[in-house]
Design a protein around this motif. Structure first.
Motif, PDB file in Angstrom:
ATOM      1  N   ASN A 189      45.338  36.390  39.994  1.00  0.00           N
ATOM      2  CA  ASN A 189      44.926  36.439  38.597  1.00  0.00           C
ATOM      3  C   ASN A 189      46.081  36.779  37.652  1.00  0.00           C
ATOM      4  O   ASN A 189      46.899  37.652  37.933  1.00  0.00           O
ATOM      5  CB  ASN A 189      43.815  37.501  38.463  1.00  0.00           C
ATOM      6  N   SER A 190      46.093  36.085  36.501  1.00  0.00           N
ATOM      7  CA  SER A 190      47.109  36.356  35.487  1.00  0.00           C
ATOM      8  C   SER A 190      46.592  37.191  34.325  1.00  0.00           C
ATOM      9  O   SER A 190      47.378  37.785  33.592  1.00  0.00           O
ATOM     10  CB  SER A 190      47.644  35.033  34.925  1.00  0.00           C
ATOM     11  N   SER A 191      45.282  37.226  34.140  1.00  0.00           N
ATOM     12  CA  SER A 191      44.706  37.775  32.919  1.00  0.00           C
ATOM     13  C   SER A 191      44.394  39.267  33.023  1.00  0.00           C
ATOM     14  O   SER A 191      43.628  39.689  33.895  1.00  0.00           O
ATOM     15  CB  SER A 191      43.404  37.036  32.578  1.00  0.00           C
ATOM     16  N   PRO A 192      44.948  40.086  32.125  1.00  0.00           N
ATOM     17  CA  PRO A 192      44.560  41.504  32.120  1.00  0.00           C
ATOM     18  C   PRO A 192      43.064  41.690  31.931  1.00  0.00           C
ATOM     19  O   PRO A 192      42.485  42.660  32.442  1.00  0.00           O
ATOM     20  CB  PRO A 192      45.348  42.068  30.932  1.00  0.00           C
ATOM     21  N   TRP A 193      42.427  40.765  31.213  1.00  0.00           N
ATOM     22  CA  TRP A 193      40.990  40.890  30.962  1.00  0.00           C
ATOM     23  C   TRP A 193      40.155  40.616  32.214  1.00  0.00           C
ATOM     24  O   TRP A 193      38.972  40.962  32.247  1.00  0.00           O
ATOM     25  CB  TRP A 193      40.560  39.909  29.876  1.00  0.00           C
ATOM     26  N   ASN A 194      40.744  39.992  33.227  1.00  0.00           N
ATOM     27  CA  ASN A 194      39.968  39.583  34.398  1.00  0.00           C
ATOM     28  C   ASN A 194      40.322  40.345  35.674  1.00  0.00           C
ATOM     29  O   ASN A 194      39.843  39.992  36.742  1.00  0.00           O
ATOM     30  CB  ASN A 194      40.153  38.075  34.627  1.00  0.00           C
ATOM     31  N   GLU A 195      41.130  41.381  35.559  1.00  0.00           N
ATOM     32  CA  GLU A 195      41.486  42.144  36.756  1.00  0.00           C
ATOM     33  C   GLU A 195      40.262  42.835  37.362  1.00  0.00           C
ATOM     34  O   GLU A 195      40.027  42.763  38.573  1.00  0.00           O
ATOM     35  CB  GLU A 195      42.587  43.147  36.426  1.00  0.00           C
ATOM     36  N   GLU A 196      39.482  43.505  36.525  1.00  0.00           N
ATOM     37  CA  GLU A 196      38.284  44.179  37.046  1.00  0.00           C
ATOM     38  C   GLU A 196      37.265  43.163  37.542  1.00  0.00           C
ATOM     39  O   GLU A 196      36.606  43.378  38.572  1.00  0.00           O
ATOM     40  CB  GLU A 196      37.669  45.059  35.963  1.00  0.00           C
ATOM     41  N   LEU A 197      37.133  42.045  36.817  1.00  0.00           N
ATOM     42  CA  LEU A 197      36.216  40.997  37.246  1.00  0.00           C
ATOM     43  C   LEU A 197      36.579  40.496  38.641  1.00  0.00           C
ATOM     44  O   LEU A 197      35.700  40.323  39.494  1.00  0.00           O
ATOM     45  CB  LEU A 197      36.247  39.840  36.248  1.00  0.00           C
ATOM     46  N   CYS A 198      37.859  40.278  38.895  1.00  0.00           N
ATOM     47  CA  CYS A 198      38.282  39.792  40.210  1.00  0.00           C
ATOM     48  C   CYS A 198      37.991  40.817  41.302  1.00  0.00           C
ATOM     49  O   CYS A 198      37.595  40.458  42.411  1.00  0.00           O
ATOM     50  CB  CYS A 198      39.759  39.430  40.188  1.00  0.00           C
ATOM     51  N   ASP A 199      38.184  42.090  40.987  1.00  0.00           N
ATOM     52  CA  ASP A 199      37.863  43.137  41.965  1.00  0.00           C
ATOM     53  C   ASP A 199      36.385  43.096  42.345  1.00  0.00           C
ATOM     54  O   ASP A 199      36.028  43.163  43.527  1.00  0.00           O
ATOM     55  CB  ASP A 199      38.209  44.509  41.397  1.00  0.00           C
ATOM     56  N   VAL A 200      35.533  42.992  41.326  1.00  0.00           N
ATOM     57  CA  VAL A 200      34.086  42.958  41.576  1.00  0.00           C
ATOM     58  C   VAL A 200      33.700  41.671  42.309  1.00  0.00           C
ATOM     59  O   VAL A 200      32.911  41.689  43.263  1.00  0.00           O
ATOM     60  CB  VAL A 200      33.307  43.088  40.259  1.00  0.00           C
ATOM     61  N   ALA A 201      34.270  40.546  41.870  1.00  0.00           N
ATOM     62  CA  ALA A 201      33.956  39.271  42.511  1.00  0.00           C
ATOM     63  C   ALA A 201      34.383  39.271  43.973  1.00  0.00           C
ATOM     64  O   ALA A 201      33.656  38.764  44.839  1.00  0.00           O
ATOM     65  CB  ALA A 201      34.638  38.137  41.757  1.00  0.00           C
ATOM     66  N   ALA A 202      35.552  39.848  44.267  1.00  0.00           N
ATOM     67  CA  ALA A 202      36.023  39.907  45.655  1.00  0.00           C
ATOM     68  C   ALA A 202      35.062  40.721  46.521  1.00  0.00           C
ATOM     69  O   ALA A 202      34.743  40.336  47.653  1.00  0.00           O
ATOM     70  CB  ALA A 202      37.423  40.505  45.707  1.00  0.00           C
ATOM     71  N   ARG A 203      34.587  41.839  45.978  1.00  0.00           N
ATOM     72  CA  ARG A 203      33.622  42.658  46.722  1.00  0.00           C
ATOM     73  C   ARG A 203      32.339  41.888  46.970  1.00  0.00           C
ATOM     74  O   ARG A 203      31.793  41.889  48.092  1.00  0.00           O
ATOM     75  CB  ARG A 203      33.321  43.926  45.925  1.00  0.00           C
ATOM     76  N   ASP A 204      31.845  41.201  45.952  1.00  0.00           N
ATOM     77  CA  ASP A 204      30.588  40.474  46.100  1.00  0.00           C
ATOM     78  C   ASP A 204      30.721  39.284  47.046  1.00  0.00           C
ATOM     79  O   ASP A 204      29.766  38.945  47.759  1.00  0.00           O
ATOM     80  CB  ASP A 204      30.087  40.007  44.731  1.00  0.00           C
ATOM     81  N   LEU A 205      31.892  38.645  47.063  1.00  0.00           N
ATOM     82  CA  LEU A 205      32.114  37.553  48.010  1.00  0.00           C
ATOM     83  C   LEU A 205      32.107  38.061  49.444  1.00  0.00           C
ATOM     84  O   LEU A 205      31.629  37.380  50.357  1.00  0.00           O
ATOM     85  CB  LEU A 205      33.443  36.861  47.717  1.00  0.00           C
ATOM     86  N   ARG A 206      32.631  39.253  49.629  1.00  0.00           N
ATOM     87  CA  ARG A 206      32.605  39.869  50.962  1.00  0.00           C
ATOM     88  C   ARG A 206      31.169  40.105  51.402  1.00  0.00           C
ATOM     89  O   ARG A 206      30.800  39.824  52.551  1.00  0.00           O
ATOM     90  CB  ARG A 206      33.385  41.192  50.913  1.00  0.00           C
ATOM     91  N   VAL A 207      30.337  40.610  50.487  1.00  0.00           N
ATOM     92  CA  VAL A 207      28.953  40.933  50.820  1.00  0.00           C
ATOM     93  C   VAL A 207      28.112  39.670  50.993  1.00  0.00           C
ATOM     94  O   VAL A 207      27.369  39.524  51.959  1.00  0.00           O
ATOM     95  CB  VAL A 207      28.339  41.839  49.736  1.00  0.00           C
ATOM     96  N   ALA A 208      28.247  38.731  50.052  1.00  0.00           N
ATOM     97  CA  ALA A 208      27.367  37.566  50.036  1.00  0.00           C
ATOM     98  C   ALA A 208      27.739  36.511  51.074  1.00  0.00           C
ATOM     99  O   ALA A 208      26.860  35.837  51.630  1.00  0.00           O
ATOM    100  CB  ALA A 208      27.365  36.937  48.643  1.00  0.00           C
ATOM    101  N   HIS A 209      29.044  36.345  51.331  1.00  0.00           N
ATOM    102  CA  HIS A 209      29.479  35.236  52.182  1.00  0.00           C
ATOM    103  C   HIS A 209      30.272  35.673  53.401  1.00  0.00           C
ATOM    104  O   HIS A 209      30.696  34.816  54.191  1.00  0.00           O
ATOM    105  CB  HIS A 209      30.325  34.254  51.357  1.00  0.00           C
TER     106      HIS A 209
END
Length: 223
Positions: free
Chosen positions: A122-142
């Motif tokens: 990720n390049s965007s400061p606005w999306n750092e937290e989003l990527c952290d949450v998305a990575a966690r959810d991808l681990r759980v869901a898939h």
């Protein structure tokens, strides 16, 4: 007329340039690192185009791919451009749930092709937290083995409040603009090579991690 490229990428590792027979015979899918770039569109006060994030993000990734350590099996997906962007200088942003759903949809397609290690790059400061949450959810869901790498960790931070001295970033962007998609010269080239080497080392470290047990399945804790 030659069509414009989808983005800056290393042809040898860029997912869209591979044909289905190559995927059918792909060795070691579970050990292959698949990079999913996340790039915002914003005016960061650097006198550059709105796609400055993607310009830096993908050039660094291309440098890492072209000079990757021996044995690093790597695939790069096209960058996701429509992501969160609540700042006043952001453009074409979407709501956070929409951005997260997009990441999930693309990652699920990667998983359906048999790959298990995904890096949200990720390049965007606005999306750092989003990527952290998305990575966690991808681990759980898939059951995916997910990792996050931000440009800010490579000393190329677009956030002026967090990193007021953006000289390295400005120098690199100026060099990339002058090179018109090619290899920048001078200090800009040195910055690019250093960031690419650092990213390549991180991707090699990710590949060296042991796979998740039980194919990534989360086993409920017994009471």
């Amino acid at each position: 007329m030659t069509p414009p490229p989808l983005c800056i990428a290393d042809d040898a590792t860029f997912w869209p340039w591979l044909r289905w027979p190559e995927f059918a015979a792909w060795p070691g899918r579970e050990q292959t690192v698949v990079v999913l770039p996340v790039a915002g569109l914003a005016d960061w006060g650097l006198g550059q185009a709105l796609d400055a994030e993607e310009t830096v993000l993908m050039h660094v990734l291309r440098a890492a791919s072209q000079h990757r350590p021996a044995g690093l099996a790597l695939l790069v997906a096209p960058p996701l451009r429509f992501v969160a962007g609540p700042g006043p200088g952001c453009a074409f942003a979407v709501e956070v749930p929409v951005a997260q759903a997009l990441i999930d949809e693309v990652a699920a397609s990667i998983a359906a092709a048999g790959f298990r290690r995904i890096v949200l790059y990720n390049s965007s400061p606005w999306n750092e937290e989003l990527c952290d949450v998305a990575a966690r959810d991808l681990r759980v869901a898939h059951g995916l083995q997910t990792f996050c790498v931000n440009l800010s960790a490579l000393e190329l931070d677009f956030d002026a409040d967090r990193h007021p001295d953006r000289r390295r970033l400005q120098t690199l962007l100026a060099g990339l603009t002058a090179a018109a998609g090619g290899e920048p010269a001078g200090e800009a080239g040195e910055i690019l090579r250093a960031a690419g080497t650092r990213l390549g080392a991180l991707l090699a470290e990710i590949q060296g991690r042991a796979p998740l047990p039980d194919g990534g399945r989360i086993i409920p804790v017994s009471p």
